[in-house]
Write a protein that holds these residues in place. Sequence first.
Motif, PDB file in Angstrom:
ATOM      1  N   ALA A  68       0.830  -1.207   0.000  1.00  0.00           N
ATOM      2  CA  ALA A  68       0.000   0.000   0.000  1.00  0.00           C
ATOM      3  C   ALA A  68       0.862   1.253   0.000  1.00  0.00           C
ATOM      4  CB  ALA A  68      -0.919   0.002   1.215  1.00  0.00           C
ATOM      5  N   PHE A  69       0.360   2.292  -0.651  1.00  0.00           N
ATOM      6  CA  PHE A  69       1.097   3.560  -0.754  1.00  0.00           C
ATOM      7  C   PHE A  69       1.452   4.117   0.615  1.00  0.00           C
ATOM      8  CE2 PHE A  69       0.971   8.190  -0.560  1.00  0.00           C
ATOM      9  CZ  PHE A  69       1.920   8.538  -1.492  1.00  0.00           C
ATOM     10  N   GLY A  70       0.495   4.132   1.555  1.00  0.00           N
ATOM     11  CA  GLY A  70       0.731   4.752   2.854  1.00  0.00           C
ATOM     12  C   GLY A  70       1.895   4.137   3.605  1.00  0.00           C
ATOM     13  N   ASP A  71       1.918   2.812   3.691  1.00  0.00           N
ATOM     14  CA  ASP A  71       3.004   2.130   4.392  1.00  0.00           C
ATOM     15  C   ASP A  71       4.342   2.406   3.723  1.00  0.00           C
ATOM     16  OD1 ASP A  71       1.231   1.066   6.210  1.00  0.00           O
ATOM     17  OD2 ASP A  71       0.952  -0.798   5.093  1.00  0.00           O
ATOM     18  N   PHE A  72       4.346   2.332   2.395  1.00  0.00           N
ATOM     19  CA  PHE A  72       5.592   2.576   1.663  1.00  0.00           C
ATOM     20  C   PHE A  72       6.043   4.020   1.835  1.00  0.00           C
ATOM     21  CE2 PHE A  72       7.963   4.044  -1.983  1.00  0.00           C
ATOM     22  CZ  PHE A  72       8.947   3.055  -2.122  1.00  0.00           C
ATOM     23  N   ALA A  73       5.106   4.968   1.764  1.00  0.00           N
ATOM     24  CA  ALA A  73       5.452   6.389   1.846  1.00  0.00           C
ATOM     25  C   ALA A  73       6.123   6.715   3.174  1.00  0.00           C
ATOM     26  CB  ALA A  73       4.201   7.243   1.661  1.00  0.00           C
ATOM     27  N   ARG A  74       5.605   6.159   4.256  1.00  0.00           N
ATOM     28  CA  ARG A  74       6.210   6.444   5.564  1.00  0.00           C
ATOM     29  C   ARG A  74       7.621   5.869   5.663  1.00  0.00           C
ATOM     30  NH1 ARG A  74       0.718   6.224   6.774  1.00  0.00           N
ATOM     31  NH2 ARG A  74       0.651   3.949   6.816  1.00  0.00           N
ATOM     32  N   ARG A  75       7.835   4.713   5.056  1.00  0.00           N
ATOM     33  CA  ARG A  75       9.188   4.147   5.042  1.00  0.00           C
ATOM     34  C   ARG A  75      10.115   5.018   4.207  1.00  0.00           C
ATOM     35  NH1 ARG A  75       6.701  -0.775   3.723  1.00  0.00           N
ATOM     36  NH2 ARG A  75       7.892  -0.912   1.781  1.00  0.00           N
ATOM     37  N   ALA A  76       9.609   5.515   3.092  1.00  0.00           N
ATOM     38  CA  ALA A  76      10.429   6.351   2.211  1.00  0.00           C
ATOM     39  C   ALA A  76      10.796   7.665   2.888  1.00  0.00           C
ATOM     40  CB  ALA A  76       9.679   6.618   0.902  1.00  0.00           C
ATOM     41  N   VAL A  77       9.819   8.334   3.486  1.00  0.00           N
ATOM     42  CA  VAL A  77      10.069   9.619   4.145  1.00  0.00           C
ATOM     43  C   VAL A  77      11.091   9.465   5.261  1.00  0.00           C
ATOM     44  CG1 VAL A  77       9.021  11.423   5.570  1.00  0.00           C
ATOM     45  CG2 VAL A  77       7.827  10.598   3.539  1.00  0.00           C
ATOM     46  N   ALA A  78      11.067   8.315   5.934  1.00  0.00           N
ATOM     47  CA  ALA A  78      12.021   8.069   7.022  1.00  0.00           C
ATOM     48  C   ALA A  78      13.460   8.028   6.510  1.00  0.00           C
ATOM     49  CB  ALA A  78      11.680   6.759   7.734  1.00  0.00           C
ATOM     50  N   GLN A  79      13.644   7.775   5.209  1.00  0.00           N
ATOM     51  CA  GLN A  79      14.981   7.682   4.621  1.00  0.00           C
ATOM     52  C   GLN A  79      15.516   9.023   4.139  1.00  0.00           C
ATOM     53  OE1 GLN A  79      16.851   4.779   4.356  1.00  0.00           O
ATOM     54  NE2 GLN A  79      15.240   3.884   5.624  1.00  0.00           N
ATOM     55  N   TRP A  80      14.641  10.007   4.001  1.00  0.00           N
ATOM     56  CA  TRP A  80      15.053  11.273   3.395  1.00  0.00           C
ATOM     57  C   TRP A  80      15.853  12.118   4.371  1.00  0.00           C
ATOM     58  CZ3 TRP A  80       9.588  12.670   1.083  1.00  0.00           C
ATOM     59  CH2 TRP A  80       9.259  11.703   0.125  1.00  0.00           C
ATOM     60  N   ASP A  81      16.868  12.781   3.855  1.00  0.00           N
ATOM     61  CA  ASP A  81      17.735  13.641   4.658  1.00  0.00           C
ATOM     62  C   ASP A  81      17.096  15.022   4.749  1.00  0.00           C
ATOM     63  OD1 ASP A  81      19.789  14.732   6.075  1.00  0.00           O
ATOM     64  OD2 ASP A  81      21.170  14.904   4.382  1.00  0.00           O
ATOM     65  N   ILE A  82      16.146  15.173   5.666  1.00  0.00           N
ATOM     66  CA  ILE A  82      15.410  16.421   5.817  1.00  0.00           C
ATOM     67  C   ILE A  82      15.329  16.779   7.295  1.00  0.00           C
ATOM     68  CG2 ILE A  82      14.013  16.238   3.719  1.00  0.00           C
ATOM     69  CD1 ILE A  82      11.855  14.896   5.299  1.00  0.00           C
ATOM     70  N   ALA A  83      15.006  18.026   7.564  1.00  0.00           N
ATOM     71  CA  ALA A  83      14.889  18.489   8.947  1.00  0.00           C
ATOM     72  C   ALA A  83      13.695  17.814   9.623  1.00  0.00           C
ATOM     73  CB  ALA A  83      14.714  20.004   8.980  1.00  0.00           C
ATOM     74  N   PRO A  84      13.755  17.613  10.933  1.00  0.00           N
ATOM     75  CA  PRO A  84      12.637  16.987  11.654  1.00  0.00           C
ATOM     76  C   PRO A  84      11.311  17.701  11.417  1.00  0.00           C
ATOM     77  CG  PRO A  84      14.567  17.093  13.060  1.00  0.00           C
ATOM     78  CD  PRO A  84      14.907  17.873  11.822  1.00  0.00           C
ATOM     79  N   SER A  85      11.331  19.028  11.379  1.00  0.00           N
ATOM     80  CA  SER A  85      10.093  19.774  11.165  1.00  0.00           C
ATOM     81  C   SER A  85       9.535  19.519   9.764  1.00  0.00           C
ATOM     82  CB  SER A  85      10.336  21.270  11.362  1.00  0.00           C
ATOM     83  OG  SER A  85      11.342  21.750  10.479  1.00  0.00           O
ATOM     84  N   THR A  86      10.426  19.397   8.785  1.00  0.00           N
ATOM     85  CA  THR A  86       9.986  19.108   7.414  1.00  0.00           C
ATOM     86  C   THR A  86       9.398  17.712   7.332  1.00  0.00           C
ATOM     87  OG1 THR A  86      11.729  20.542   6.540  1.00  0.00           O
ATOM     88  CG2 THR A  86      10.709  18.988   4.999  1.00  0.00           C
ATOM     89  N   ARG A  87      10.048  16.746   8.001  1.00  0.00           N
ATOM     90  CA  ARG A  87       9.527  15.378   8.011  1.00  0.00           C
ATOM     91  C   ARG A  87       8.135  15.338   8.650  1.00  0.00           C
ATOM     92  NH1 ARG A  87      13.631  13.181   9.497  1.00  0.00           N
ATOM     93  NH2 ARG A  87      14.266  12.159   7.574  1.00  0.00           N
ATOM     94  N   LYS A  88       7.962  16.094   9.711  1.00  0.00           N
ATOM     95  CA  LYS A  88       6.654  16.147  10.373  1.00  0.00           C
ATOM     96  C   LYS A  88       5.601  16.710   9.423  1.00  0.00           C
ATOM     97  CE  LYS A  88       4.319  18.021  14.451  1.00  0.00           C
ATOM     98  NZ  LYS A  88       4.469  18.842  15.685  1.00  0.00           N
ATOM     99  N   ASN A  89       5.953  17.750   8.667  1.00  0.00           N
ATOM    100  CA  ASN A  89       5.014  18.332   7.700  1.00  0.00           C
ATOM    101  C   ASN A  89       4.653  17.327   6.623  1.00  0.00           C
ATOM    102  OD1 ASN A  89       5.034  20.780   9.052  1.00  0.00           O
ATOM    103  ND2 ASN A  89       6.611  21.686   7.740  1.00  0.00           N
ATOM    104  N   TYR A  90       5.639  16.574   6.143  1.00  0.00           N
ATOM    105  CA  TYR A  90       5.379  15.579   5.101  1.00  0.00           C
ATOM    106  C   TYR A  90       4.441  14.481   5.600  1.00  0.00           C
ATOM    107  CZ  TYR A  90       9.105  17.527   2.138  1.00  0.00           C
ATOM    108  OH  TYR A  90       9.864  18.346   1.343  1.00  0.00           O
ATOM    109  N   LEU A  91       4.643  14.046   6.829  1.00  0.00           N
ATOM    110  CA  LEU A  91       3.773  13.008   7.393  1.00  0.00           C
ATOM    111  C   LEU A  91       2.350  13.527   7.560  1.00  0.00           C
ATOM    112  CD1 LEU A  91       6.179  11.412  10.031  1.00  0.00           C
ATOM    113  CD2 LEU A  91       5.512  10.482   7.805  1.00  0.00           C
ATOM    114  N   THR A  92       2.230  14.807   7.878  1.00  0.00           N
ATOM    115  CA  THR A  92       0.897  15.412   7.970  1.00  0.00           C
ATOM    116  C   THR A  92       0.224  15.432   6.605  1.00  0.00           C
ATOM    117  OG1 THR A  92       1.543  16.803   9.842  1.00  0.00           O
ATOM    118  CG2 THR A  92      -0.368  17.511   8.575  1.00  0.00           C
ATOM    119  N   ILE A  93       0.976  15.757   5.572  1.00  0.00           N
ATOM    120  CA  ILE A  93       0.439  15.751   4.203  1.00  0.00           C
ATOM    121  C   ILE A  93      -0.041  14.355   3.821  1.00  0.00           C
ATOM    122  CG2 ILE A  93       1.147  15.886   1.770  1.00  0.00           C
ATOM    123  CD1 ILE A  93       2.822  18.339   2.525  1.00  0.00           C
TER     124      ILE A  93
END
Length: 358
Positions: A68-93
Amino acid sequence: MTRPRNDAGQVRQNRSGSWSVIFTNPDGKRVSAGSHPTKKAATAALRDILSDLANDRWFDEAKGKKTAFGDFARRAVAQWDIAPSTRKNYLTILRTTLAQFERTPLASISIETVDRWWTRHADHLVNRRNSYFVLRKVLRYAVRWRYIRENPAMIEDAGEDVARPRPTFSGADLIAVVEHLPEDLRAPVLVAYGAHLRVGELCGLNVGDYDPKTEQLTVRRQADPNGNLVPTKTGNVKTVRPLGVGLDALKSHLATRSAIGAAAMFPGARGGRITRQHLRTHWVIATAAAGVPEMHLHDLRHVGLTAVARAGAPLRLIQNRGGHTSVAAAMRYQHVDADLDREIATAVDRMTGASGSA
């Protein structure tokens, strides 16, 4: 009838008369690639699979169908080299604007699916654009990790800047707002202006971050919306000498403080550390009273850096003072250099008596 088995693969006739394709995947497992109506079709399919394997192009289509997209997306975002606040925004999206894709298998997301999603969110242009960038990057990782063959996010001109241009504010606007702030909030606001601080960085300052010998302020951390001290948005540390009005305000403030070291630079109304919400609440009241209700706390950075650019500072210095991670992020202030260039040219024309016309 069965074709002799080999290490690469084989086609095999089923009792129904159809033909199955069996091959060895990169993990060394014998797997089925489905059935075909004729031996010729099955042989062609096996040939394509073996070619993909030989050229490192093969991927397990079942992965994209069952993930499923959702499960995969969260795994992918966890790999990205981004600031914690940016990661939080992406998870909200992912939980909001992209919620419709949550349980959709990756392989079932088509170009048409993405196009229809884009059209349905036409009333929220900025949020749609930002969400699309997250969607596209997640699907790019799905291609990279071989869950799907191609990225179905193919919206044309999705990166077009749809945000309404922010109004510009001056130092005079800042002073007008400061005059309407409570006494205890004037120093932090002026320091934010003079050192080009983000709101979280201002709230995260400690007394020991200022060196009175060099008159420099080091920004090492920020306070998140919950008051926790975390790395800055960029993850970098910057050291800057605040502009005059900010430096004076900082010195005057520290002269009244007996705390040292890791104590909060600006204490909150109830002790502890000043909070983002407390600042914003009084800022909104003050900007309305000053006649500039559209002025945001973050605009303090722009006003300060604009002043630096008008003084003729090179782009690299603007980048360092602003704590930008790239020169591109500091380029927004280059229009100021163009204004300054025209002012200088006009002044020279007056001195030389030139008209400026060809």
